[in-house]
Every structure is written in C-alpha cells, then in structure tokens.
Design an enzyme around this catalytic site. Structure first.
Site, mmCIF file in Angstrom:
data_model
loop_
_atom_site.group_PDB
_atom_site.id
_atom_site.type_symbol
_atom_site.label_atom_id
_atom_site.label_comp_id
_atom_site.label_asym_id
_atom_site.label_seq_id
_atom_site.Cartn_x
_atom_site.Cartn_y
_atom_site.Cartn_z
ATOM 1 N N CYS A 213 85.038 36.244 69.873
ATOM 2 C CA CYS A 213 86.329 36.937 69.792
ATOM 3 C C CYS A 213 86.279 38.178 68.900
ATOM 4 C CB CYS A 213 87.433 35.982 69.346
ATOM 5 S SG CYS A 213 87.287 35.365 67.644
ATOM 6 N N HIS A 265 91.114 33.050 65.470
ATOM 7 C CA HIS A 265 90.883 33.787 66.713
ATOM 8 C C HIS A 265 91.556 35.144 66.614
ATOM 9 C CE1 HIS A 265 89.653 34.022 70.886
ATOM 10 N NE2 HIS A 265 90.880 34.318 71.285
ATOM 11 N N HIS A 277 91.209 39.166 75.213
ATOM 12 C CA HIS A 277 90.361 38.550 74.189
ATOM 13 C C HIS A 277 89.179 37.848 74.831
ATOM 14 C CE1 HIS A 277 92.187 34.292 74.691
ATOM 15 N NE2 HIS A 277 92.681 35.042 75.654
#
Length: 306
Positions: A213, A265, A277
């Site tokens: 990420c 995240h 993402h």
C-alpha cells in the site's frame, strides 16, 4: 520545421497572456513542444526552486507560449500554464499534433476559420464566441482545428484558449478562479495512479510490477517529484492534515484496522467518494468506496501532499 532549443529561444517573440480556461491557458501560442526527457516538471515560475505544477512524460506535447529567457519556456501543458526548461523541450513552429480542446474567446464576435494559417487564406467557416473545437496542430502561431462537424481549418491562437474537456468548462474565468493549480496536479496524480489498476499486491513491493500500500503511494508521488516516507505510518508525517469533508483528488487517505500502529493502510483519494490503493484483501491495485462499507468504518486520517 524543427528548431534547436538555443535558436528557438532567440527566435520566439514575447506574447501577451490573455483569458484563462479551467487553469489558465493563454492565447498567442507560438509553437508546439515535445518533451524529450523521461520526466519534465512544469514549474510555477522559471526556476528549479519554484512550485511544481505538473510533471510531463517523454513524448508529451506542450504549447510553447514564449521564450521566458535564461533557458526557460513559458508553456501550456494540459491547460495549465507554467515554465519548463528549454533544454528538454524540442520545439516546432509547425506541427500536426493533437493538443486537446480549444475554446473561442473573442469577446462576443465571430471568429473566422481560414483554409490556411493566415488572414490571406480564404474563409472556410466561422465560429461563435464560446464554441469548442479540437486543436490538431500549430502553424506559426495559428491553431489547426477540427469542428464537431468535421470541418478542418486554421484560427489565430490570439482568439482561442485550451480547455480540458469538450464542454469548455465555461472558460469565463469563474471556474478558473476557484480551481487551484494543486487541484490540477492532484488530478494528474490520480490519472497516473490509475495506470496501475490490476497490478499485484506484494508485501514490500516498490513497483512498478508489484506494490504494497505505501509502496504504491510512494511510487506514484515520486513520479511527480515528491518524496514520501516509505511506510503508511511514516506517511502520516508527510503533507498537511485535511478533514474528510475537504478531500481533493490526490490526497492520501489512511485506515486503521486493529494493531498497535497509528494506521495500517493508505491509499490515494480520486474524487466522488472513491480511492485507489494496493488492496490487501484482493491483492491488487483497485478502486474502492470511501464513504460506505468496510473502508468507511476503518477510515481515520487524510493528508494533503500537494
């Protein structure tokens, strides 16, 4: 005719800046430029220390508005005005290349479309003020245009500004005054990020063949000249904090789903309540909704880098 950078810099005339459409495109363009390096930054001023407005890729076309001196061109890149190093732009005074959309700005009168690049050529048709056409070339300060009906001709660039879409985005200055250059760059960040949709998620992946990420956000922003910390938690220190209601395309959005770290995240907001993402659930770069379901429940922060 292709002119070397040094010759072009001495040959170009300084031209007046006129009306803006979306994010400032001016008239009186003098040539078509092609970026000849992998990544070339568009600056707010003619200085390497000036704010970065956008980053052009090799082969991208810019409209060269004037020679700004000291090795810089003033250019229009995707309807954003700024400055680029002349050493990395190959300029042609005549080129058949699709630039984008053009909006007629005459102050109310009609604009003659000529069969060639000059007032001595015959009139093909005329365009009303506010008409939008496609710009398909430049010839010594004249735009080669194509109308929606398929008519091809030439108009003086003194009476046309570039626009981002076929609607012309109004082009009367009211929209332009409310849209910042950072917004425009944010959209470029989003467009670049979308090129990686479907690329696999791999923990520790730095791109471009795989990402985790924070590796994804780091890679995307590096393309535009910004260095982010490598981890999601580290990126909480980059940029400035913004509220969820203030989100703009390009902002980083953060999530926390358990664990002792502040966040677990990170992704990039793309607008309309969505973000892109490197997903740990589907193991690929994808787009998800921010304001509903799982990600709405675990959303915690946002940071603006631009």
């Amino acid at each position: 005719m292709i002119l070397p950078a040094k010759l072009m810099r001495t040959a170009l005339l300084t031209v007046a800046v006129s009306a803006i459409c979306v994010v400032g495109a001016s008239a009186a363009s003098v040539g078509a430029g092609t970026v000849n390096t992998d990544a070339l930054r568009l600056r707010e001023e003619a200085s390497t220390s000036s704010t970065i407005l956008a980053t052009a890729s090799k082969g991208d076309t810019v409209v060269v508005l004037e020679d700004a001196g000291n090795g810089w061109y003033k250019v229009d890149y995707k309807s954003v005005e700024g400055y680029m190093s002349a050493d990395y732009v190959t300029v042609a005074t005549k080129a058949d290349v699709t630039i984008g959309y053009g909006l007629v700005k005459t102050g109310g009168s009609t604009l003659n479309v000529r069969s060639g690049p000059g007032t001595s050529y015959s009139k093909v048709t005329s365009l009303n003020n506010g008409a939008v056409v496609t710009i398909v070339g430049i010839d010594n300060g004249w735009y080669k245009i194509k109308t929606s009906g398929g008519t091809v001709g030439y108009v003086s660039s003194d009476y046309m500004v570039t626009c981002k879409d076929s609607a012309g985005s109004r082009g009367d200055g009211t929209v332009a005054a409310s849209v910042s250059s950072s917004n425009s760059l944010g959209q470029q960040v989003v467009d670049y990020a979308k090129q990686f949709l479907g690329v696999p998620y791999v923990y520790g992946g730095n791109g471009p063949n795989s990402f985790d990420c924070s590796g994804f956000t780091t890679y995307v922003y590096r393309h535009f000249g910004y260095t982010l910390n490598r981890t999601a938690t580290g990126q909480l220190s980059n940029g400035v904090s913004v509220s969820k209601s203030e989100l703009q395309p390009g902002d980083l959005v953060f999530f926390k789903d358990g664990g002792s770290k502040p966040v677990s995240h990170v992704g990039i907001y793309i607008g309309n309540g969505q973000f892109i993402h490197a997903s740990t659930s589907t193991y690929e770069v994808r787009i998800n909704d921010l304001n509903s379901g799982y990600y709405n429940n675990v959303y915690v922060y946002a940071r603006r880098i631009l």
